[in-house]
Write a protein that holds these residues in place. Structure first.
Motif, PDB file in Angstrom:
ATOM      1  N   ALA A 161      34.644  47.141  48.012  1.00  0.00           N
ATOM      2  CA  ALA A 161      35.276  47.254  49.307  1.00  0.00           C
ATOM      3  C   ALA A 161      35.902  46.272  49.809  1.00  0.00           C
ATOM      4  CB  ALA A 161      34.126  47.807  50.225  1.00  0.00           C
ATOM      5  N   ALA A 162      35.237  44.940  49.745  1.00  0.00           N
ATOM      6  CA  ALA A 162      35.673  43.752  50.043  1.00  0.00           C
ATOM      7  C   ALA A 162      37.061  43.471  49.716  1.00  0.00           C
ATOM      8  CB  ALA A 162      34.747  42.471  50.175  1.00  0.00           C
ATOM      9  N   THR A 163      37.101  43.690  48.536  1.00  0.00           N
ATOM     10  CA  THR A 163      38.217  43.378  47.502  1.00  0.00           C
ATOM     11  C   THR A 163      39.617  44.148  48.120  1.00  0.00           C
ATOM     12  OG1 THR A 163      37.113  42.516  45.846  1.00  0.00           O
ATOM     13  CG2 THR A 163      39.396  43.211  45.399  1.00  0.00           C
ATOM     14  N   ALA A 164      39.186  45.460  48.420  1.00  0.00           N
ATOM     15  CA  ALA A 164      40.240  46.402  48.694  1.00  0.00           C
ATOM     16  C   ALA A 164      40.636  46.048  50.123  1.00  0.00           C
ATOM     17  CB  ALA A 164      39.748  47.813  48.675  1.00  0.00           C
ATOM     18  N   MET A 171      29.197  37.406  43.512  1.00  0.00           N
ATOM     19  CA  MET A 171      28.182  36.675  42.676  1.00  0.00           C
ATOM     20  C   MET A 171      27.207  35.818  43.847  1.00  0.00           C
ATOM     21  SD  MET A 171      29.126  36.613  40.015  1.00  0.00           S
ATOM     22  CE  MET A 171      28.077  35.278  39.296  1.00  0.00           C
ATOM     23  N   LEU A 172      27.611  35.822  45.026  1.00  0.00           N
ATOM     24  CA  LEU A 172      26.724  35.433  46.023  1.00  0.00           C
ATOM     25  C   LEU A 172      25.609  36.436  46.409  1.00  0.00           C
ATOM     26  CD1 LEU A 172      29.224  33.644  48.634  1.00  0.00           C
ATOM     27  CD2 LEU A 172      27.462  32.363  47.238  1.00  0.00           C
ATOM     28  N   MET A 173      26.041  37.509  46.529  1.00  0.00           N
ATOM     29  CA  MET A 173      25.276  38.745  46.929  1.00  0.00           C
ATOM     30  C   MET A 173      24.101  38.825  45.674  1.00  0.00           C
ATOM     31  SD  MET A 173      27.175  41.798  48.482  1.00  0.00           S
ATOM     32  CE  MET A 173      28.609  41.753  47.513  1.00  0.00           C
ATOM     33  N   SER A 233      42.478  38.298  47.287  1.00  0.00           N
ATOM     34  CA  SER A 233      41.480  39.465  47.204  1.00  0.00           C
ATOM     35  C   SER A 233      40.476  39.547  46.042  1.00  0.00           C
ATOM     36  CB  SER A 233      42.068  40.811  47.376  1.00  0.00           C
ATOM     37  OG  SER A 233      42.916  40.791  46.201  1.00  0.00           O
ATOM     38  N   ILE A 234      40.796  39.143  44.830  1.00  0.00           N
ATOM     39  CA  ILE A 234      40.229  38.988  43.643  1.00  0.00           C
ATOM     40  C   ILE A 234      39.324  37.927  43.920  1.00  0.00           C
ATOM     41  CG2 ILE A 234      39.957  38.227  41.332  1.00  0.00           C
ATOM     42  CD1 ILE A 234      42.699  39.674  41.015  1.00  0.00           C
ATOM     43  N   ALA A 235      39.273  36.749  44.574  1.00  0.00           N
ATOM     44  CA  ALA A 235      38.344  35.745  44.927  1.00  0.00           C
ATOM     45  C   ALA A 235      37.461  36.049  45.720  1.00  0.00           C
ATOM     46  CB  ALA A 235      39.235  34.395  45.309  1.00  0.00           C
ATOM     47  N   VAL A 236      37.606  36.823  46.759  1.00  0.00           N
ATOM     48  CA  VAL A 236      36.808  37.050  47.763  1.00  0.00           C
ATOM     49  C   VAL A 236      35.806  38.036  47.224  1.00  0.00           C
ATOM     50  CG1 VAL A 236      36.233  38.709  50.027  1.00  0.00           C
ATOM     51  CG2 VAL A 236      38.223  36.805  49.796  1.00  0.00           C
ATOM     52  N   GLY A 237      36.304  39.257  46.336  1.00  0.00           N
ATOM     53  CA  GLY A 237      35.313  40.171  45.712  1.00  0.00           C
ATOM     54  C   GLY A 237      34.239  39.386  44.892  1.00  0.00           C
ATOM     55  N   THR A 238      34.831  38.319  44.069  1.00  0.00           N
ATOM     56  CA  THR A 238      34.215  37.692  42.714  1.00  0.00           C
ATOM     57  C   THR A 238      33.083  36.948  43.519  1.00  0.00           C
ATOM     58  OG1 THR A 238      36.219  37.887  41.351  1.00  0.00           O
ATOM     59  CG2 THR A 238      34.317  36.410  40.970  1.00  0.00           C
TER      60      THR A 238
END
Length: 110
Positions: free
Chosen positions: A79-82, A103-105, A94-99
Motif C-alpha cells: 500500500a505504501a509503495t502504491a 524491512m523496518l516492520m 516508491s520501491i525504496a519506501v516499500g522495501t
C-alpha cells in the motif's frame, strides 16, 4: 561449492561486459539519426508497470501461510509503495519506501 578467485574474476568480467553491452546496444541500434520504432516506445512505457506487477506478485507469494506477522507488513508495504508511486510518480522512490518500510516492520514491529 565456492568459486576460486579466477572463477570469480571471470564471472564479474562476464557480468560487466553483458551489462555494458545492454547499455550500448540501444544507442548502436537507434543512433541519434534513427527514429525509435513505435513498438520499442510502447515497450518502454508498458514494461516498468509489468515489472512492478510481477514484483508485487512475487512479494505476496507467502500469503498462503496465513501468518499475520508476515501478511500485515506485506500489505502495508504494498500500500505504501502504491501510494508513493501514485503521489510522486517515481518508481525508485516508491520501491525504496516499500522495501525499507517492510524491512523496518519485520525487524522492529512484527
Amino acid at each position: 561449492m565456492a568459486l576460486t578467485t579466477t572463477q570469480a574474476v571471470i564471472t564479474i568480467l562476464i557480468a560487466a561486459v553483458c551489462t555494458f553491452a545492454t547499455r550500448v546496444f540501444p544507442f548502436a541500434l537507434f543512433g541519434r539519426k534513427k527514429e525509435v520504432p513505435k513498438f520499442i516506445k510502447y515497450l518502454g512505457e508498458i514494461l516498468p508497470l509489468a515489472i512492478i506487477g510481477i514484483l508485487i506478485i512475487y512479494c505476496l507469494k507467502d500469503f498462503t501461510g496465513g501468518d499475520k506477522n508476515i501478511i500485515i507488513p506485506q500489505i502495508i508495504a504494498v500500500a505504501a509503495t502504491a501510494i508513493i508511486h501514485i503521489w510522486k510518480h517515481n518508481t525508485l522512490l516508491s520501491i525504496a519506501v516499500g522495501t525499507i518500510g517492510y524491512m523496518l516492520m519485520i525487524n522492529f514491529i512484527f
